[in-house]
Design a protein around this motif. Structure first.
Motif, PDB file in Angstrom:
ATOM      1  N   ASP A  42       0.655  -1.140   0.006  1.00  0.00           N
ATOM      2  CA  ASP A  42       0.128   0.497  -0.036  1.00  0.00           C
ATOM      3  C   ASP A  42       0.963   1.023  -0.364  1.00  0.00           C
ATOM      4  O   ASP A  42       0.685   2.297  -0.110  1.00  0.00           O
ATOM      5  CB  ASP A  42      -0.706  -0.168   1.287  1.00  0.00           C
ATOM      6  CG  ASP A  42      -2.381   0.791   0.931  1.00  0.00           C
ATOM      7  OD1 ASP A  42      -2.489   1.371   0.156  1.00  0.00           O
ATOM      8  OD2 ASP A  42      -2.709   1.436   2.211  1.00  0.00           O
ATOM      9  N   GLY A  43       2.317   1.222   0.406  1.00  0.00           N
ATOM     10  CA  GLY A  43       2.744   2.244   0.295  1.00  0.00           C
ATOM     11  C   GLY A  43       3.606   1.744  -0.656  1.00  0.00           C
ATOM     12  O   GLY A  43       3.896   3.394  -0.407  1.00  0.00           O
ATOM     13  N   THR A  90       3.337  14.128 -11.806  1.00  0.00           N
ATOM     14  CA  THR A  90       2.761  13.315 -11.406  1.00  0.00           C
ATOM     15  C   THR A  90       4.115  12.463 -11.164  1.00  0.00           C
ATOM     16  O   THR A  90       4.818  13.087  -9.431  1.00  0.00           O
ATOM     17  CB  THR A  90       1.675  12.477 -11.926  1.00  0.00           C
ATOM     18  OG1 THR A  90       0.798  12.788 -11.753  1.00  0.00           O
ATOM     19  CG2 THR A  90       1.960  11.120 -10.579  1.00  0.00           C
ATOM     20  N   CYS A  91       4.632  11.680 -12.125  1.00  0.00           N
ATOM     21  CA  CYS A  91       5.939  11.175 -11.768  1.00  0.00           C
ATOM     22  C   CYS A  91       7.177  12.193 -11.265  1.00  0.00           C
ATOM     23  O   CYS A  91       7.751  12.364 -10.161  1.00  0.00           O
ATOM     24  CB  CYS A  91       6.712  10.602 -13.032  1.00  0.00           C
ATOM     25  SG  CYS A  91       5.670   9.248 -13.557  1.00  0.00           S
ATOM     26  N   ILE A  92       6.947  13.450 -11.240  1.00  0.00           N
ATOM     27  CA  ILE A  92       7.961  14.797 -10.752  1.00  0.00           C
ATOM     28  C   ILE A  92       7.569  15.276  -9.361  1.00  0.00           C
ATOM     29  O   ILE A  92       8.319  15.178  -8.746  1.00  0.00           O
ATOM     30  CB  ILE A  92       7.708  16.071 -11.817  1.00  0.00           C
ATOM     31  CG1 ILE A  92       8.289  15.939 -12.603  1.00  0.00           C
ATOM     32  CG2 ILE A  92       8.080  16.666 -10.883  1.00  0.00           C
ATOM     33  CD1 ILE A  92       7.717  17.020 -14.106  1.00  0.00           C
ATOM     34  N   ILE A  93       6.406  15.085  -8.806  1.00  0.00           N
ATOM     35  CA  ILE A  93       6.325  15.574  -7.447  1.00  0.00           C
ATOM     36  C   ILE A  93       5.976  14.255  -6.609  1.00  0.00           C
ATOM     37  O   ILE A  93       6.658  14.774  -5.736  1.00  0.00           O
ATOM     38  CB  ILE A  93       4.765  15.816  -7.382  1.00  0.00           C
ATOM     39  CG1 ILE A  93       3.727  16.643  -7.814  1.00  0.00           C
ATOM     40  CG2 ILE A  93       4.417  15.300  -5.839  1.00  0.00           C
ATOM     41  CD1 ILE A  93       2.527  16.820  -8.602  1.00  0.00           C
ATOM     42  N   LEU A  94       6.484  12.729  -6.958  1.00  0.00           N
ATOM     43  CA  LEU A  94       6.493  11.769  -6.194  1.00  0.00           C
ATOM     44  C   LEU A  94       7.920  11.526  -6.286  1.00  0.00           C
ATOM     45  O   LEU A  94       8.727  11.462  -5.102  1.00  0.00           O
ATOM     46  CB  LEU A  94       6.201  10.075  -7.092  1.00  0.00           C
ATOM     47  CG  LEU A  94       5.103  10.358  -7.037  1.00  0.00           C
ATOM     48  CD1 LEU A  94       4.109   8.767  -8.250  1.00  0.00           C
ATOM     49  CD2 LEU A  94       4.265   9.617  -5.920  1.00  0.00           C
ATOM     50  N   VAL A  95       9.100  11.954  -7.120  1.00  0.00           N
ATOM     51  CA  VAL A  95      10.184  12.429  -7.239  1.00  0.00           C
ATOM     52  C   VAL A  95      10.621  13.234  -6.103  1.00  0.00           C
ATOM     53  O   VAL A  95      11.570  13.262  -5.444  1.00  0.00           O
ATOM     54  CB  VAL A  95      11.162  12.471  -8.740  1.00  0.00           C
ATOM     55  CG1 VAL A  95      12.186  12.903  -8.268  1.00  0.00           C
ATOM     56  CG2 VAL A  95      11.264  11.065  -9.345  1.00  0.00           C
ATOM     57  N   ILE A 138      11.076   3.899  -7.439  1.00  0.00           N
ATOM     58  CA  ILE A 138      11.281   3.467  -8.512  1.00  0.00           C
ATOM     59  C   ILE A 138      10.305   2.902  -8.368  1.00  0.00           C
ATOM     60  O   ILE A 138       9.436   3.012  -9.388  1.00  0.00           O
ATOM     61  CB  ILE A 138      12.771   2.417  -8.001  1.00  0.00           C
ATOM     62  CG1 ILE A 138      13.487   3.235  -8.070  1.00  0.00           C
ATOM     63  CG2 ILE A 138      12.606   1.654  -9.138  1.00  0.00           C
ATOM     64  CD1 ILE A 138      15.377   2.511  -8.206  1.00  0.00           C
ATOM     65  N   LEU A 139       9.587   2.153  -7.629  1.00  0.00           N
ATOM     66  CA  LEU A 139       7.845   1.478  -7.793  1.00  0.00           C
ATOM     67  C   LEU A 139       7.041   1.750  -8.236  1.00  0.00           C
ATOM     68  O   LEU A 139       6.143   1.811  -9.060  1.00  0.00           O
ATOM     69  CB  LEU A 139       8.196   0.725  -6.918  1.00  0.00           C
ATOM     70  CG  LEU A 139       8.846  -0.649  -6.387  1.00  0.00           C
ATOM     71  CD1 LEU A 139       8.569  -1.575  -4.901  1.00  0.00           C
ATOM     72  CD2 LEU A 139       8.691  -1.547  -7.826  1.00  0.00           C
ATOM     73  N   CYS A 140       6.943   3.681  -7.018  1.00  0.00           N
ATOM     74  CA  CYS A 140       5.962   4.564  -7.735  1.00  0.00           C
ATOM     75  C   CYS A 140       5.635   4.857  -9.043  1.00  0.00           C
ATOM     76  O   CYS A 140       5.619   5.054  -9.872  1.00  0.00           O
ATOM     77  CB  CYS A 140       6.120   5.544  -6.418  1.00  0.00           C
ATOM     78  SG  CYS A 140       5.837   4.856  -5.077  1.00  0.00           S
ATOM     79  N   VAL A 150       4.696   2.093 -11.708  1.00  0.00           N
ATOM     80  CA  VAL A 150       3.229   1.933 -11.533  1.00  0.00           C
ATOM     81  C   VAL A 150       2.775   2.833 -12.506  1.00  0.00           C
ATOM     82  O   VAL A 150       1.448   2.621 -13.068  1.00  0.00           O
ATOM     83  CB  VAL A 150       3.047   2.031 -10.035  1.00  0.00           C
ATOM     84  CG1 VAL A 150       1.537   1.769  -9.935  1.00  0.00           C
ATOM     85  CG2 VAL A 150       3.533  -0.011  -9.492  1.00  0.00           C
ATOM     86  N   THR A 151       2.879   4.067 -11.511  1.00  0.00           N
ATOM     87  CA  THR A 151       2.246   5.482 -12.809  1.00  0.00           C
ATOM     88  C   THR A 151       3.157   5.490 -14.365  1.00  0.00           C
ATOM     89  O   THR A 151       1.372   5.439 -14.912  1.00  0.00           O
ATOM     90  CB  THR A 151       3.306   6.486 -11.934  1.00  0.00           C
ATOM     91  OG1 THR A 151       3.503   6.837 -11.216  1.00  0.00           O
ATOM     92  CG2 THR A 151       2.344   7.613 -13.081  1.00  0.00           C
ATOM     93  N   ILE A 152       4.147   5.326 -14.594  1.00  0.00           N
ATOM     94  CA  ILE A 152       3.972   4.648 -16.205  1.00  0.00           C
ATOM     95  C   ILE A 152       3.593   3.745 -16.464  1.00  0.00           C
ATOM     96  O   ILE A 152       2.458   3.619 -17.615  1.00  0.00           O
ATOM     97  CB  ILE A 152       5.185   4.706 -16.532  1.00  0.00           C
ATOM     98  CG1 ILE A 152       5.751   6.461 -16.161  1.00  0.00           C
ATOM     99  CG2 ILE A 152       6.148   4.640 -17.769  1.00  0.00           C
ATOM    100  CD1 ILE A 152       7.850   5.935 -16.366  1.00  0.00           C
TER     101      ILE A 152
END
Length: 791
Positions: free
Chosen positions: A164-165, A197-202, A400-402, A405-407
């Motif tokens: 879930d994380g 989304t990827c930029i915010i997650l990074v 990396i996993l997030c 999953v996004t992509i």
């Protein structure tokens, strides 16, 4: 929040004011994930299986399901029942497991001792047991396979929380950013949402090493602002579009929904269950707040705001059927406030993601403490806030996993299917463990536990089955992650247990070592030697191997066992269990350092100085309280045995005290072992592997031997000689003697055992942090003893 803070709130005169402050603070830590769910629940529900029609039966049926799911699971199950199953104020999967292990002998943790049961946090509730409850307890204790099955169930729940994380930050941030789709064309939207989304997650993961204490003060205002936003918009939509939407709260609309949609309606439950994502955080984060604070925050703030938000969306959709193919939260937001709402939603999604990431760090640290996860580097990010930690390796793996999953998924439907299955699996595990707590710990009739299990378990199984059906549409991801993590955790626990069993079977007696030393002519070198071992009695085989090959050891020898007990934390005054190994002339001691699964370990410098002080205190206590009888030993199996016969002398719990006051200590006769405790302030536990300052500061405790009080008593003279030897050895330096092990299976072992030990466990051991790195031992002070374990 600090441990001391959370224990004192109920005793203060302004306890209600304190509780309300804690309730406000809990909004940012506990409810970030749950409060952001309205963004994606309806969109995931209507993604494919069902469609919004002019009869409104679908939207009203979904609203009814959302209302009753929020009412039954978070409100009734968690707020009124599960939160009461705390373990000394701590919550979560491991809290339930440790409570069960203390009330029934089902723990697979090694080196258990009777002395552990005398800890003040090792409290047991002792109302009369029912006959059926005793039968269940006997059944669980009798079969070792049930012990293993219980551990696997706990590990499965833990792995789903870690999964879930990965999924919660993705779906929260992606859904919040997807509001841009209303302001640009579909072609541009597709190329904008995923990169943003990827930029915010990074950025989110890159800032983790700073900790949340620097920005944590804005978490609660952000979530509160978001809750006010969705509730205000909900009220606006209700009064402007459909004031009669409240009628859809009736369970009758659930029946109409399933009657019309049939199988498609059941499959759509996988989207509806997302309305309770984050509910487990109420229990998992219980230790940082209080039962009353979390109960007040959810019942009077979060729950009403969520219900109004979902009702407002349903009211808007019931009068707007032209957007049946694009059901998004933002379509119900008036255009004049859409951009501010989008900005607040992105902030709230980041806060919700931060909460689950911090929770993932905590649960991995707890797993590591219980020997269920390979050793990783744990950094304490705040000296004031308890439990705020950062694990670099896990942080970058999650990032990396997030991003992957996004992509890879690129839409809310697949993300929702994956997240929903992980959430329901955790809740099912919590329901099963709470049922055992009701019988074993609360001593309630088994029929109550069965009713709890059947009622809430059936609801969760219904949702779980709807998620499982979406296996090929995203639900495979949490199952794959859980299988990988469960395998890693179980293999590590299995290998660690086999190593301990080998040490236990191959330990040598003190008499054998002394007799061997006379023939080899063992010499004593200046300094203190700290021999780290998992054994709580006897001489470890790796030390006897060391002495046999190099017949010399330090003048002061300390066998240190760092062990974990099934409690959330051990008070610092009860942490050190000290004793002698052999006669006083040997200058050999045993120190058992006990930690709970939520405790933060001391760094090596503070541990070394604290240990020397505890030895000095023990020497004073031991000489001022001569033994009149042999103290009951604390063997590896927890049984009472003669200490003298094995070279183990009495042990005492040495707490914080002034050096000069040790002679006034009296043993507590009510305990199985001798306990020393006085009313001096106790220093808080210092963190394990602190990285707040890149410079390593060497801290050493200093003490002096008072020569002015000349006494002719032999005991005083011998005590001073022993203290002087300790002082001289401390000034000569300390060496850390650790085992460097290689584990392999015996000939004729099963294929499973060979795969688990020879390949999986050894691979994990070679690629995780070594014990010297975890303890942050200076290379110049490290002595490693090679040892082959044949298990």
């Amino acid at each position: 929040m600090d441990l001391g803070d959370r224990k004192c709130w109920g005793n203060s005169k302004d306890s209600w004011r304190t509780t309300l402050v804690l309730a406000y603070q809990s909004l940012g830590v506990v409810y970030g994930d749950l409060s952001i769910s309205p963004i994606y629940v309806y969109k995931s529900t209507f993604a494919e299986d069902i469609h919004h029609s002019e009869t409104n039966e679908e939207i009203f049926g979904v609203l009814s399901f959302v209302f009753w799911t929020l009412t039954l699971v978070p409100l009734f199950k968690y707020v009124f029942i599960v939160l009461r199953a705390d373990d000394n104020g701590e919550g979560g999967t491991f809290a339930l497991y440790s409570s069960i292990c203390r009330h029934a002998k089902v723990s697979l943790l090694p080196n258990k001792q009777i002395a552990d049961e005398s800890l003040s946090t090792y409290k047991l509730k002792q109302p009369p047991e029912t006959e059926n409850g005793s039968k269940l307890k006997t059944l669980l204790e009798k079969h070792k396979t049930l012990h293993t099955a219980l551990l696997i169930l706990v590990l499965l729940g833990t792995c789903m929380v870690i999964g879930d994380g990965v999924l919660t930050p993705v779906i929260s941030v992606f859904s919040a950013v997807s509001g841009l789709e209303l302001s640009m064309s579909k072609e541009h939207h597709e190329y904008a949402v995923i990169p943003i989304t990827c930029i915010i997650l990074v950025c989110l993961f890159a800032l983790q090493h700073y900790g949340t204490h620097r920005v944590g003060f804005i978490f609660a205002p952000v979530v509160l602002l978001w809750l006010l936003c969705i509730s205000g918009l909900g009220l606006y939509n209700i009064f402007f579009w459909n004031p009669h939407v409240y009628k859809a709260l009736s369970p009758y609309y659930m029946y109409k929904f399933l009657k019309k949609t049939k199988k498609r309606g059941w499959m759509s439950l996988g989207g509806i269950l997302l309305c309770i994502t984050g509910s487990e955080a109420m229990f998992a984060d219980l230790g940082h707040f209080s039962y009353a604070a979390i109960q007040i925050a959810f019942t009077f703030v979060v729950y009403p705001a969520l219900i109004l938000g979902y009702m407002g969306q349903a009211a808007y959709l019931s009068k707007n059927h032209d957007i049946a193919t694009d059901i998004s939260y933002y379509v119900s937001v008036p255009k004049s406030v859409r951009w501010p709402v989008l900005f607040i939603a992105i902030l709230a999604s980041v806060v919700g993601s931060q909460a689950i990431i911090s929770g993932t760090f905590s649960i991995i640290n707890q797993s590591q403490s219980l020997s269920c996860f390979p050793r990783v580097k744990v950094v304490h990010t705040s000296n004031k806030k308890h439990g705020q930690i950062y694990i670099p390796e896990i942080n970058w793996i999650l990032m990396i996993l997030c991003i992957a999953v996004t992509i890879g998924f690129r839409d809310t439907k697949h993300m929702g299917n994956a997240s929903g299955l992980a959430v329901m699996a955790v809740m099912l595990v919590t329901t099963c463990l709470t049922s055992l707590v009701i019988i074993l710990c609360w001593h309630k009739p088994p029929i109550l536990a069965l009713c709890f299990l059947l009622f809430f378990g059936s609801i969760e199984l219904l949702y779980f089955s709807a998620s499982l059906v979406k296996f090929r549409e995203g639900a495979w991801l949490p199952i794959l992650l859980a299988l990988i993590l469960v395998t890693i955790m179980f293999v590590w626990h299995y290998g660690t247990t086999k190593k301990y069993e080998f040490d236990l079977q191959n330990k040598v007696s003190l008499e054998w070592l002394l007799a061997l030393g006379q023939s080899l002519g063992i010499s004593r070198v200046p300094g203190i030697g700290l021999v780290f071992t998992d054994l709580t009695s006897g001489i470890p085989a790796n030390f006897s191997r060391f002495v046999t090959n190099l017949p010399a050891f330090h003048r002061i020898l300390v066998f240190v066992c760092v062990k974990f007990v099934p409690v959330p934390f051990v008070p610092p005054a009860e942490r050190y269990l000290m004793g002698r190994v052999g006669p006083a002339s040997l200058r050999s001691y045993r120190c058992i350092v006990r930690y709970g699964y939520c405790d933060v370990h001391q760094d090596v410098d503070s541990f070394e100085s604290e240990l020397v002080k505890r030895i000095a205190d023990f020497i004073c206590y031991d000489w001022s309280h001569p033994e009149t009888a042999s103290d009951p030993g604390n063997g590896e199996d927890g049984s009472l045995q003669s200490s003298r016969s094995s070279g183990e002398y009495r042990r005492a719990v040495i707490g914080s005290s002034d050096f000069s006051s040790m002679r006034a200590f009296e043993p507590d006769e009510s305990m199985q072992h001798f306990s020393v405790s006085v009313g001096f302030p106790t220093a808080e536990s210092i963190t394990d592997i602190v990285e707040t300052d890149p410079q390593i500061i060497r801290r050493r405790v200093t003490f002096s031997v008072d020569d002015h009080n000349d006494s002719d008593e032999p005991t005083d003279r011998q005590m001073k000689e022993e203290l002087q030897d300790l002082l001289d050895a401390q000034q000569s330096g300390t060496a850390f003697i650790l085992g460097h092990s290689h584990v392999e299976t015996k000939q004729g072992s099963s294929v499973f055992k060979r795969l688990a030990i020879n390949f999986a466990y050894n691979f994990l051991r070679r690629n995780c942090r070594g014990p010297d790195v975890v303890l942050k031992v200076p290379p110049a002070s490290l002595l490693e003893v090679g040892m082959v374990y044949v298990v």
